[in-house]
Design an enzyme around this catalytic site. Structure first.
Site, PDB file in Angstrom:
ATOM      1  N   ASP A  93       0.829  -1.211   0.000  1.00  0.00           N
ATOM      2  CA  ASP A  93       0.000   0.000   0.000  1.00  0.00           C
ATOM      3  C   ASP A  93       0.862   1.260   0.000  1.00  0.00           C
ATOM      4  O   ASP A  93       1.962   1.266   0.548  1.00  0.00           O
ATOM      5  CB  ASP A  93      -0.926  -0.025   1.232  1.00  0.00           C
ATOM      6  CG  ASP A  93      -2.072   0.964   1.095  1.00  0.00           C
ATOM      7  OD1 ASP A  93      -2.375   1.389  -0.039  1.00  0.00           O
ATOM      8  OD2 ASP A  93      -2.658   1.322   2.136  1.00  0.00           O
TER       9      ASP A  93
ATOM     10  N   HIS B  45       2.160   3.602  -9.133  1.00  0.00           N
ATOM     11  CA  HIS B  45       1.947   2.174  -9.406  1.00  0.00           C
ATOM     12  C   HIS B  45       3.125   1.603 -10.200  1.00  0.00           C
ATOM     13  O   HIS B  45       3.549   0.470  -9.975  1.00  0.00           O
ATOM     14  CB  HIS B  45       0.628   1.969 -10.167  1.00  0.00           C
ATOM     15  CG  HIS B  45      -0.580   2.323  -9.345  1.00  0.00           C
ATOM     16  ND1 HIS B  45      -0.752   1.889  -8.061  1.00  0.00           N
ATOM     17  CD2 HIS B  45      -1.683   3.080  -9.628  1.00  0.00           C
ATOM     18  CE1 HIS B  45      -1.904   2.354  -7.574  1.00  0.00           C
ATOM     19  NE2 HIS B  45      -2.484   3.085  -8.509  1.00  0.00           N
TER      20      HIS B  45
ATOM     21  N   LEU C 223      11.008 -20.189  -5.064  1.00  0.00           N
ATOM     22  CA  LEU C 223       9.964 -19.404  -4.397  1.00  0.00           C
ATOM     23  C   LEU C 223       8.621 -19.555  -5.114  1.00  0.00           C
ATOM     24  O   LEU C 223       8.556 -19.511  -6.340  1.00  0.00           O
ATOM     25  CB  LEU C 223      10.386 -17.925  -4.432  1.00  0.00           C
ATOM     26  CG  LEU C 223       9.355 -16.899  -3.954  1.00  0.00           C
ATOM     27  CD1 LEU C 223       9.254 -16.916  -2.431  1.00  0.00           C
ATOM     28  CD2 LEU C 223       9.732 -15.492  -4.421  1.00  0.00           C
TER      29      LEU C 223
HETATM   30  C1  IPE Z   1      -5.408  -2.805  -0.215  1.00  0.00           C
HETATM   31  O1  IPE Z   1      -5.062  -1.465  -0.359  1.00  0.00           O
HETATM   32  C2  IPE Z   1      -5.366  -3.510  -1.527  1.00  0.00           C
HETATM   33  C3  IPE Z   1      -4.070  -3.592  -2.201  1.00  0.00           C
HETATM   34  C4  IPE Z   1      -2.913  -3.174  -1.774  1.00  0.00           C
HETATM   35  C5  IPE Z   1      -4.113  -4.252  -3.465  1.00  0.00           C
HETATM   36  P1  IPE Z   1      -6.170  -0.324  -0.424  1.00  0.00           P
HETATM   37  O2  IPE Z   1      -5.420   0.954  -0.504  1.00  0.00           O
HETATM   38  O3  IPE Z   1      -7.135  -0.601  -1.512  1.00  0.00           O
HETATM   39  O4  IPE Z   1      -6.903  -0.482   0.975  1.00  0.00           O
HETATM   40  P2  IPE Z   1      -7.905   0.503   1.736  1.00  0.00           P
HETATM   41  O5  IPE Z   1      -8.981   0.848   0.776  1.00  0.00           O
HETATM   42  O6  IPE Z   1      -7.101   1.721   2.094  1.00  0.00           O
HETATM   43  O7  IPE Z   1      -8.355  -0.241   2.933  1.00  0.00           O
HETATM   44  C1  IPE Z   2      -1.742   0.211  -3.366  1.00  0.00           C
HETATM   45  O1  IPE Z   2      -1.470   1.563  -3.362  1.00  0.00           O
HETATM   46  C2  IPE Z   2      -1.898  -0.330  -4.756  1.00  0.00           C
HETATM   47  C3  IPE Z   2      -3.271  -0.771  -5.092  1.00  0.00           C
HETATM   48  C4  IPE Z   2      -4.293  -0.757  -4.295  1.00  0.00           C
HETATM   49  C5  IPE Z   2      -3.443  -1.277  -6.434  1.00  0.00           C
HETATM   50  P1  IPE Z   2      -2.628   2.640  -3.324  1.00  0.00           P
HETATM   51  O2  IPE Z   2      -3.006   2.987  -4.732  1.00  0.00           O
HETATM   52  O3  IPE Z   2      -3.749   2.188  -2.475  1.00  0.00           O
HETATM   53  O4  IPE Z   2      -1.895   3.866  -2.659  1.00  0.00           O
HETATM   54  P2  IPE Z   2      -2.512   4.902  -1.629  1.00  0.00           P
HETATM   55  O5  IPE Z   2      -3.040   4.133  -0.463  1.00  0.00           O
HETATM   56  O6  IPE Z   2      -3.589   5.644  -2.356  1.00  0.00           O
HETATM   57  O7  IPE Z   2      -1.349   5.783  -1.291  1.00  0.00           O
HETATM   58 MG    MG Z   3      -4.130   2.422  -0.477  1.00  0.00          MG
END
Ligand code: IPE
Ligand code: IPE
Ligand code: MG
Length: 252
Positions: free
Chosen positions: A21, A38, A132
Site C-alpha cells: 500500500d 503504481h 519461491l
Molecule cells: C489494499 O489497499 C489492496 C491492495 C494493496 C491491493 P487499499 O489501498 O485498496 O486499501 P484501503 O482501501 O485503504 O483499505
Molecule cells: C496500493 O497503493 C496499490 C493498489 C491498491 C493497487 P494505493 O493505490 O492504495 O496507494 P494509496 O493508499 O492511495 O497511497
Molecule cells: Mg491504499
C-alpha cells in the site's frame, strides 16, 4: 503443536504475505499522477521477489488488486489492468528462468480473455518450478475466498458426497485458494494503515502482523529484513502459555 509452529528458534518465516500500500501517496508527494506510483510499485515488487528468493522464503503472497479496488476511478482501474498485463508479459520468462513458481488467487473470470490467458500461461509455464512460490492476489477478497470454498462444500453436500456434520475447519480450509501452501507466518502492510482490507481473512488467524509507514515504492531489501527481524524476535504461542512453548522447544 509441532516444532515448526513455535518461532523461538528464530527461523525465517516460510510464508510472507504483503499488502503493498501507498503507491498513490508516494506519487502525490512528488506531484505526480497516481499511475507513476503504481509503476514505481512494480519496481519494488521486483526487488522484493528477488530478495525473498535469495533468502529462501518458500512463499510470497502479494496483494495486487482487491475485490474492492474496482471502486476506484475507471481510468486508474484500467491503468492498473494494463500495468498488470504489461508486467506479466515482461516478467514471466524471467521468473521462470529463476525457478519461481507463479500462482494467482482471486476471481479471475472478470478479467479480459487476454489477461486470463496470460495468467494461465504464466502458471502453466512455471508450475514445476521448485524455487519461491509467488502468489499474486488479483481481484482477491478474503470474504470471496471463504464464499467460494463454502459453495464448493455445499455442492458436495447436495450431491451426497459430504454430510453437513463433516464440516470442519480442516475441511473448509481444503477448498480455500492457497490450501496447499503453508499459512502466512508474517503479514506486512506498508503505507501506514493498520487494517487487513479483506486480504487473507481465514489464513491470517495466527499470522504475525507487521505494519510500517514506509510507502510501498520505498520498501526495499533492508525494509524487508527489518520486518523479518521483528518476526524472529516474537514468540508465537498459538494459545499456549509462553512457558509451555519454551518447554516444548526443549523437548522437541
Ligand atoms: C489494499 O489497499 C489492496 C491492495 C494493496 C491491493 P487499499 O489501498 O485498496 O486499501 P484501503 O482501501 O485503504 O483499505
Ligand atoms: C496500493 O497503493 C496499490 C493498489 C491498491 C493497487 P494505493 O493505490 O492504495 O496507494 P494509496 O493508499 O492511495 O497511497
Ligand atoms: Mg491504499
Amino acid at each position: 503443536m509441532s516444532a515448526d509452529d513455535s518461532n523461538i528458534e528464530n527461523k525465517n518465516p516460510r510464508h510472507i504475505a504483503i499488502i503493498m500500500d501507498g503507491n498513490g501517496r508516494w506519487a502525490q508527494k512528488r506531484y505526480m499522477p497516481r499511475s507513476f506510483g503504481h509503476q514505481a510499485g512494480v519496481k519494488a515488487v521486483r526487488k522484493i521477489v528477488e530478495h525473498c528468493a535469495k533468502q529462501e522464503i518458500e512463499v510470497l503472497t502479494l496483494f495486487a488488486f482487491s475485490s474492492e479496488n474496482w471502486r476506484r476511478p475507471e481510468a486508474e482501474v484500467s491503468m492498473l489492468m494494463s500495468l498488470f498485463m504489461a508486467t506479466l508479459q515482461r516478467e514471466v520468462s524471467k521468473l521462470h528462468r529463476n525457478g519461481i513458481r507463479l500462482r494467482f488467487i482471486g476471481d479471475r473470470t472478470v478479467f479480459s480473455d487476454k489477461l486470463q490467458g496470460k495468467i494461465a500461461e504464466g502458471e502453466a509455464l512455471t508450475s514445476e518450478n521448485k524455487g519461491l512460490t509467488l502468489v499474486i492476489a488479483a481481484n482477491y477478497g478474503g470474504r470471496w475466498d471463504i464464499c467460494q470454498a463454502l459453495s464448493k462444500v455445499a455442492e458436495k453436500i447436495v450431491t451426497g458426497e459430504l454430510k453437513s456434520q463433516e464440516i470442519s475447519e480442516k475441511l473448509i480450509n481444503q477448498y480455500l485458494s492457497i490450501a496447499d501452501l503453508p499459512e502466512p507466518d508474517l503479514f506486512i502492510r506498508t503505507g501506514g494503515e493498520q487494517r487487513v482490507s479483506n486480504f487473507l481473512l481465514w489464513q491470517l488467524a495466527y499470522t504475525e502482523l507487521y505494519f510500517t509507514p514506509t510507502l510501498w515504492p520505498d520498501f526495499d531489501q533492508s525494509s524487508l529484513d527489518d520486518a523479518i527481524k521483528s518476526f524472529k524476535n516474537r514468540q508465537r504461542r498459538f494459545g499456549y502459555t509462553g512457558e509451555q512453548v519454551l518447554e516444548k522447544s526443549i523437548t522437541l
